[in-house]
Design an enzyme around this catalytic site. Structure first.
Site, PDB file in Angstrom:
ATOM      1  N   TYR A 167       7.097 -10.092   6.994  1.00  0.00           N
ATOM      2  CA  TYR A 167       6.932  -8.644   7.116  1.00  0.00           C
ATOM      3  C   TYR A 167       7.539  -8.209   8.438  1.00  0.00           C
ATOM      4  CZ  TYR A 167       3.557  -8.201   3.263  1.00  0.00           C
ATOM      5  OH  TYR A 167       2.949  -8.181   2.035  1.00  0.00           O
ATOM      6  N   ASP A 184       0.818  -1.212   0.000  1.00  0.00           N
ATOM      7  CA  ASP A 184       0.000   0.000   0.000  1.00  0.00           C
ATOM      8  C   ASP A 184       0.853   1.264   0.000  1.00  0.00           C
ATOM      9  OD1 ASP A 184      -2.380  -1.396   0.027  1.00  0.00           O
ATOM     10  OD2 ASP A 184      -2.502  -1.435   2.214  1.00  0.00           O
TER      11      ASP A 184
END
Length: 248
Positions: free
Chosen positions: A111, A53
């Site tokens: 992540y 994003d």
């Protein structure tokens, strides 16, 4: 035609995410622009392991593309390093099997979320970490993370905009690294992640570290399969990094 696999990193601060969008600067658009120049006006589509994003960074994003240019992978890497903007880096480019697929071939991802715990805001880290000047009990965060490990339906921990039919994912591990007195890194490893899942998990664990929610609250939220049952906010994007993508 040869298929190439590339590992790239990028500073997400100046992009409206990875995926091409109309009238917006994106990672995919910048790379495909460079490839189009190399191929004398011919469009070359790239495929990534997944989207990131706006404001989210990558240390080890993986892409693939096909090319009929008669040059080595090493020359491809050097050319793309020069032709793409300063906030994108091509770490490696290698020839790959014709059936290699950057998205569908993944078996796991990592992540990391970086939290700066300084009392005074550091303007130089504002795009690369979350400023969190509050006390955190790391032991409580670790305890809360334990109920998230394993295979679960993570409906309560993803955005309502998630397009996936199945919200079942497996979290292999959640690790906490205190790099120094001011920096906390939370590392998530799993077989896949839903839209906003890591950021929501991070917000949840920060609340646990503040004593706002308990492991029991998190377990109840998992079982409820309803985002509205979870009071924790979604952590902002700038602290999130796609760290690594694994393949068989």
């Amino acid at each position: 035609m040869t298929r190439y696999k590339a590992i790239i990193s990028y500073d997400g601060s100046g992009f409206y995410g990875y995926q091409i969008q109309p009238n917006a600067r994106t990672v995919q658009a910048e790379i495909e622009k460079a490839l189009k120049k190399m191929h004398k006006g011919k469009n070359v589509r790239i495929t990534a392991s997944g989207r990131t994003d706006t404001g989210v960074h990558a240390k080890g994003q993986v892409i693939h593309f096909d090319s009929d240019l008669d040059i080595t992978a090493d020359k491809f890497q050097k050319a793309l390093q020069v032709m793409t903007p300063f906030d994108i880096s091509f770490l490696t480019v290698d020839e790959a099997p014709a059936d290699f697929h950057a998205r569908f071939g993944t078996v796991g991802k990592e992540y990391r979320y970086i939290v700066k715990r300084t009392k005074i805001f550091d303007p130089f880290s504002r795009n690369f970490a979350l400023h969190y000047p509050y006390e955190l009990d790391i032991a409580k965060m670790k305890l809360a993370s334990e109920c998230l490990i394993g295979e679960h339906d993570f409906t309560s921990f993803c955005s309502a905009r998630t397009e996936r039919d199945s919200k079942v994912r497996t979290l292999y591990s959640i690790d906490f690294y205190e790099e120094d007195e001011e920096t906390l890194v939370i590392a998530f490893q799993g077989n896949g992640f839903l839209y906003n899942m890591v950021r929501i998990l991070t917000g949840t664990l920060l609340d646990a570290g503040q004593g706002r929610i308990s492991s029991e609250d998190i377990t109840e939220a998992l079982l409820a399969r309803d985002r509205q049952k979870l009071i924790s906010k979604t952590a902002p994007p700038q602290g999130l990094y796609l760290w690594r993508v694994d393949y068989e």
